[in-house]
Design an enzyme around this catalytic site. Structure first.
Site, mmCIF file in Angstrom:
data_model
loop_
_atom_site.group_PDB
_atom_site.id
_atom_site.type_symbol
_atom_site.label_atom_id
_atom_site.label_comp_id
_atom_site.label_asym_id
_atom_site.label_seq_id
_atom_site.Cartn_x
_atom_site.Cartn_y
_atom_site.Cartn_z
ATOM 1 N N SER A 124 0.838 -1.200 0.000
ATOM 2 C CA SER A 124 0.000 0.000 0.000
ATOM 3 C C SER A 124 0.866 1.241 0.000
ATOM 4 O O SER A 124 1.982 1.239 0.549
ATOM 5 C CB SER A 124 -0.851 -0.022 1.272
ATOM 6 O OG SER A 124 -1.440 1.230 1.500
ATOM 7 N N TYR A 148 -1.927 -0.989 11.074
ATOM 8 C CA TYR A 148 -2.163 -1.557 9.739
ATOM 9 C C TYR A 148 -0.980 -1.242 8.820
ATOM 10 O O TYR A 148 -0.431 -2.120 8.151
ATOM 11 C CB TYR A 148 -3.469 -0.998 9.128
ATOM 12 C CG TYR A 148 -3.554 -1.232 7.638
ATOM 13 C CD1 TYR A 148 -3.748 -2.517 7.133
ATOM 14 C CD2 TYR A 148 -3.396 -0.173 6.722
ATOM 15 C CE1 TYR A 148 -3.796 -2.743 5.759
ATOM 16 C CE2 TYR A 148 -3.449 -0.395 5.356
ATOM 17 C CZ TYR A 148 -3.646 -1.681 4.873
ATOM 18 O OH TYR A 148 -3.675 -1.897 3.522
ATOM 19 N N LYS A 152 2.145 -3.655 6.836
ATOM 20 C CA LYS A 152 2.582 -3.658 5.424
ATOM 21 C C LYS A 152 4.106 -3.455 5.345
ATOM 22 O O LYS A 152 4.795 -4.144 4.596
ATOM 23 C CB LYS A 152 1.861 -2.573 4.619
ATOM 24 C CG LYS A 152 0.387 -2.838 4.385
ATOM 25 C CD LYS A 152 0.150 -4.063 3.514
ATOM 26 C CE LYS A 152 -1.327 -4.350 3.315
ATOM 27 N NZ LYS A 152 -1.609 -5.709 2.824
HETATM 28 P P1 NAD Z 1 -10.851 -7.097 1.597
HETATM 29 O O1 NAD Z 1 -11.042 -6.993 3.064
HETATM 30 O O2 NAD Z 1 -12.038 -6.915 0.720
HETATM 31 O O3 NAD Z 1 -10.194 -8.527 1.233
HETATM 32 C C1 NAD Z 1 -9.271 -9.168 2.075
HETATM 33 C C2 NAD Z 1 -9.740 -10.604 2.246
HETATM 34 O O4 NAD Z 1 -8.827 -11.296 3.116
HETATM 35 C C3 NAD Z 1 -11.127 -10.736 2.853
HETATM 36 O O5 NAD Z 1 -11.971 -11.460 1.976
HETATM 37 C C4 NAD Z 1 -10.896 -11.482 4.177
HETATM 38 O O6 NAD Z 1 -11.970 -12.346 4.513
HETATM 39 C C5 NAD Z 1 -9.587 -12.212 3.887
HETATM 40 N N1 NAD Z 1 -8.815 -12.568 5.090
HETATM 41 C C6 NAD Z 1 -8.433 -11.773 6.117
HETATM 42 N N2 NAD Z 1 -7.768 -12.482 7.042
HETATM 43 C C7 NAD Z 1 -7.706 -13.768 6.585
HETATM 44 C C8 NAD Z 1 -7.163 -14.983 7.109
HETATM 45 N N3 NAD Z 1 -6.556 -15.031 8.305
HETATM 46 N N4 NAD Z 1 -7.278 -16.103 6.353
HETATM 47 C C9 NAD Z 1 -7.918 -16.094 5.165
HETATM 48 N N5 NAD Z 1 -8.464 -14.980 4.630
HETATM 49 C C10 NAD Z 1 -8.361 -13.832 5.342
HETATM 50 O O7 NAD Z 1 -9.689 -6.082 1.204
HETATM 51 P P2 NAD Z 1 -9.239 -5.543 -0.233
HETATM 52 O O8 NAD Z 1 -9.638 -4.130 -0.326
HETATM 53 O O9 NAD Z 1 -9.624 -6.491 -1.297
HETATM 54 O O10 NAD Z 1 -7.654 -5.555 -0.026
HETATM 55 C C11 NAD Z 1 -6.839 -6.620 -0.461
HETATM 56 C C12 NAD Z 1 -5.416 -6.362 -0.030
HETATM 57 O O11 NAD Z 1 -4.977 -5.124 -0.570
HETATM 58 C C13 NAD Z 1 -5.230 -6.250 1.489
HETATM 59 O O12 NAD Z 1 -4.019 -6.857 1.838
HETATM 60 C C14 NAD Z 1 -5.153 -4.759 1.715
HETATM 61 O O13 NAD Z 1 -4.409 -4.433 2.872
HETATM 62 C C15 NAD Z 1 -4.459 -4.289 0.453
HETATM 63 N N6 NAD Z 1 -4.753 -2.896 0.124
HETATM 64 C C16 NAD Z 1 -6.054 -2.489 -0.017
HETATM 65 C C17 NAD Z 1 -6.324 -1.155 -0.291
HETATM 66 C C18 NAD Z 1 -7.755 -0.671 -0.421
HETATM 67 O O14 NAD Z 1 -7.990 0.524 -0.356
HETATM 68 N N7 NAD Z 1 -8.745 -1.522 -0.625
HETATM 69 C C19 NAD Z 1 -5.275 -0.242 -0.438
HETATM 70 C C20 NAD Z 1 -3.961 -0.696 -0.308
HETATM 71 C C21 NAD Z 1 -3.721 -2.030 -0.034
HETATM 72 C C1 UD1 Z 2 -6.872 5.476 3.976
HETATM 73 C C2 UD1 Z 2 -5.929 4.893 5.014
HETATM 74 C C3 UD1 Z 2 -4.676 4.342 4.324
HETATM 75 C C4 UD1 Z 2 -5.043 3.362 3.215
HETATM 76 C C5 UD1 Z 2 -5.965 4.077 2.221
HETATM 77 C C6 UD1 Z 2 -6.415 3.201 1.069
HETATM 78 C C7 UD1 Z 2 -6.363 6.255 7.027
HETATM 79 C C8 UD1 Z 2 -5.787 7.250 7.993
HETATM 80 N N1 UD1 Z 2 -5.575 5.917 5.988
HETATM 81 O O1 UD1 Z 2 -6.234 6.581 3.466
HETATM 82 O O2 UD1 Z 2 -3.874 3.674 5.277
HETATM 83 O O3 UD1 Z 2 -3.872 2.922 2.545
HETATM 84 O O4 UD1 Z 2 -7.133 4.532 2.940
HETATM 85 O O5 UD1 Z 2 -7.253 2.196 1.533
HETATM 86 O O6 UD1 Z 2 -7.472 5.760 7.200
HETATM 87 N N2 UD1 Z 2 -12.392 11.733 3.922
HETATM 88 C C9 UD1 Z 2 -13.324 12.654 4.337
HETATM 89 N N3 UD1 Z 2 -14.429 12.201 4.992
HETATM 90 C C10 UD1 Z 2 -14.633 10.871 5.257
HETATM 91 C C11 UD1 Z 2 -13.679 9.939 4.812
HETATM 92 C C12 UD1 Z 2 -12.558 10.401 4.159
HETATM 93 O O7 UD1 Z 2 -13.168 13.859 4.133
HETATM 94 O O8 UD1 Z 2 -15.658 10.543 5.891
HETATM 95 C C13 UD1 Z 2 -11.180 12.211 3.234
HETATM 96 C C14 UD1 Z 2 -9.910 11.828 3.972
HETATM 97 O O9 UD1 Z 2 -9.595 12.774 4.943
HETATM 98 C C15 UD1 Z 2 -8.902 11.784 2.813
HETATM 99 C C16 UD1 Z 2 -9.765 11.361 1.603
HETATM 100 O O10 UD1 Z 2 -11.115 11.585 1.977
HETATM 101 O O11 UD1 Z 2 -8.412 13.073 2.574
HETATM 102 C C17 UD1 Z 2 -9.587 9.901 1.239
HETATM 103 O O12 UD1 Z 2 -9.802 9.123 2.411
HETATM 104 P P1 UD1 Z 2 -9.682 7.530 2.393
HETATM 105 O O13 UD1 Z 2 -10.575 6.993 1.338
HETATM 106 O O14 UD1 Z 2 -9.909 7.061 3.785
HETATM 107 O O15 UD1 Z 2 -8.182 7.231 1.914
HETATM 108 P P2 UD1 Z 2 -6.766 7.688 2.519
HETATM 109 O O16 UD1 Z 2 -6.899 8.904 3.332
HETATM 110 O O17 UD1 Z 2 -5.809 7.749 1.394
#
Ligand code: NAD
Ligand code: UD1
Length: 339
Positions: A124, A148, A152
């Site tokens: 991330s 969190y 990572k």
């Molecule tokens: P998500 O929560 O939708 O998917 C993660 C999945 O992992 C879930 O289905 C959950 O049930 C499964 N899981 C958790 N713990 C487990 C375990 N112990 N055994 C088996 N399965 C398990 O999340 P996502 O948005 O699809 O994210 C996927 C990956 O990408 C994650 O590692 C997340 O940290 C990373 N990531 C997501 C974002 C985002 O904004 N969505 C941003 C940066 C990184």
């Molecule tokens: C969040 C996570 C980051 C993660 C990323 C992508 C935090 C502090 N950081 O960051 O670790 O990698 O999501 O999943 O949670 N906002 C509002 N009102 C709201 C919600 C959000 O104004 O109710 C604003 C936030 O302040 C930010 C922007 O919207 O400026 C985006 O927020 P968000 O979607 O949570 O993403 P990140 O801030 O990038």
């Protein structure tokens, strides 16, 4: 290839599964459904044209994971599984460290035992910490502001250390910026567990009438309109980035390759609110609120390394992201059905 997709019933894993199957790969999902619903699987069958093999296991269970690999004949792993809610990680640090580190150690041990050498890991942009300058580049130092984020940073370190000891490994660390959007069919999308933390799912729930307003976290950032800016990228582009990484992994000289996956273009909170209102035809009421602790003013990628080395570039616009999110949310106002 026969590919294990951990966390494959989650948001990003499900979209990537559909693209992997379309590209001719055989996918096996492993997920404990702690943060996803089993009804995702029916939608995946519909999109993939056949059922996707799925194993309901907790990947922190080393013996179950070892057996899965022993019988799986996997050629690569796409590793999405993990817990990802920042606020929850602050409240439950031990659970976050135990789960996210535990499952990665378990998957890596099983990969080594089974002789699987290719891994694509979900990292991330949060690993750039709070003092990074923009645009963020892969060679910048890493840190975090919450448990969190530290999971990572730590998982990246574990992977680098393992690659030193096992130089046959080929690992991609994909640093995602802000994934949003949904499959254009509206059949799969983001279904947050509990109250969403992130901006796009909140906008979608407000537009569909489940929430009444958005709190604007900070109007005094040093940005053109005073709200913070992020690099939102469409989950379909993100999924394509995984396939591009998998395609080059085997021919990489370095054991560990790091790629940012983002558009390189910042969008402010107010700009995203306006784009979502336009796409949905709904009013999004907003209320000014203080800054959210840990938030930074600007976060966006320098995506040029992925473009040069993977031939990958995010193609979809903010309008596409909002339109596809809205299609998913309006067709599934309360997310996936309970199984
Ligand atoms: P998500 O929560 O939708 O998917 C993660 C999945 O992992 C879930 O289905 C959950 O049930 C499964 N899981 C958790 N713990 C487990 C375990 N112990 N055994 C088996 N399965 C398990 O999340 P996502 O948005 O699809 O994210 C996927 C990956 O990408 C994650 O590692 C997340 O940290 C990373 N990531 C997501 C974002 C985002 O904004 N969505 C941003 C940066 C990184
Ligand atoms: C969040 C996570 C980051 C993660 C990323 C992508 C935090 C502090 N950081 O960051 O670790 O990698 O999501 O999943 O949670 N906002 C509002 N009102 C709201 C919600 C959000 O104004 O109710 C604003 C936030 O302040 C930010 C922007 O919207 O400026 C985006 O927020 P968000 O979607 O949570 O993403 P990140 O801030 O990038």
């Amino acid at each position: 290839m026969r590919i294990l997709v951990t966390g494959g019933s989650g948001y990003i894993g499900s979209h990537t599964t559909v693209q992997l199957v379309a590209a001719g790969h055989e996918v096996v999902i492993a997920d404990d459904f702690s943060r996803s619903k089993r009804s995702v699987l029916g939608r995946l069958s519909e999109l993939c044209g056949a059922p996707v093999e799925c194993h309901a296991i907790d990947l922190t269970d080393r013996e179950a994971t070892r057996q899965l690999f022993e019988q799986g004949s996997f050629e690569a792993v796409m590793h999405f599984a993990g817990l990802k809610a920042v606020g929850e990680s602050v409240a439950m640090p031990l659970e976050y460290y135990a789960n996210n580190l535990g499952l990665t150690l378990s998957v890596l041990a099983a990969m080594r035992a089974a002789g699987v050498t290719r891994l694509v890991f979900s990292s991330s942009a949060t690993v750039y910490g709070e003092n990074a300058s923009v645009p963020m580049r892969e060679n910048m130092s890493t840190s975090a502001t919450n448990p969190y984020g530290w999971t990572k940073v730590m998982q990246e370190q574990v992977l680098r250390d393992l690659a030193l000891a096992a130089p046959d490994l080929r690992i991609a660390l994909l640093r995602y910026f802000n994934p949003v959007g949904a499959h254009p069919s509206g059949l799969i999308g983001e279904d947050p567990h509990g109250v969403p933390n992130n901006l796009m799912p909140l906008l979608a729930q407000i537009a569909v009438g489940q929430r009444d307003h958005l709190s604007l976290f900070g109007r005094d950032y040093p940005t053109p309109d005073g709200t913070a800016r992020r690099d939102y990228l469409h989950v379909e582009d993100l999924a394509a980035g995984h396939i591009a990484a998998l395609n080059v992994l085997g021919s990489r000289e370095e054991a560990v390759s790091v790629w940012n996956l983002g558009t390189g273009m910042p969008t402010s909170v107010l700009e995203l609110v306006a784009a979502f209102a336009e796409a949905s035809g709904r009013v999004i009421p907003t209320v000014d609120a203080p800054r959210r602790p840990g938030d930074i003013a600007d976060s966006y990628a320098d995506p040029s390394k992925a473009q040069t080395e993977l031939g990958w570039k995010a193609a979809r616009t903010i309008q596409d992201m909002c339109a596809d999110t809205w299609r998913w949310q309006s067709q599934n106002p309360t997310g996936y059905p309970d199984e």
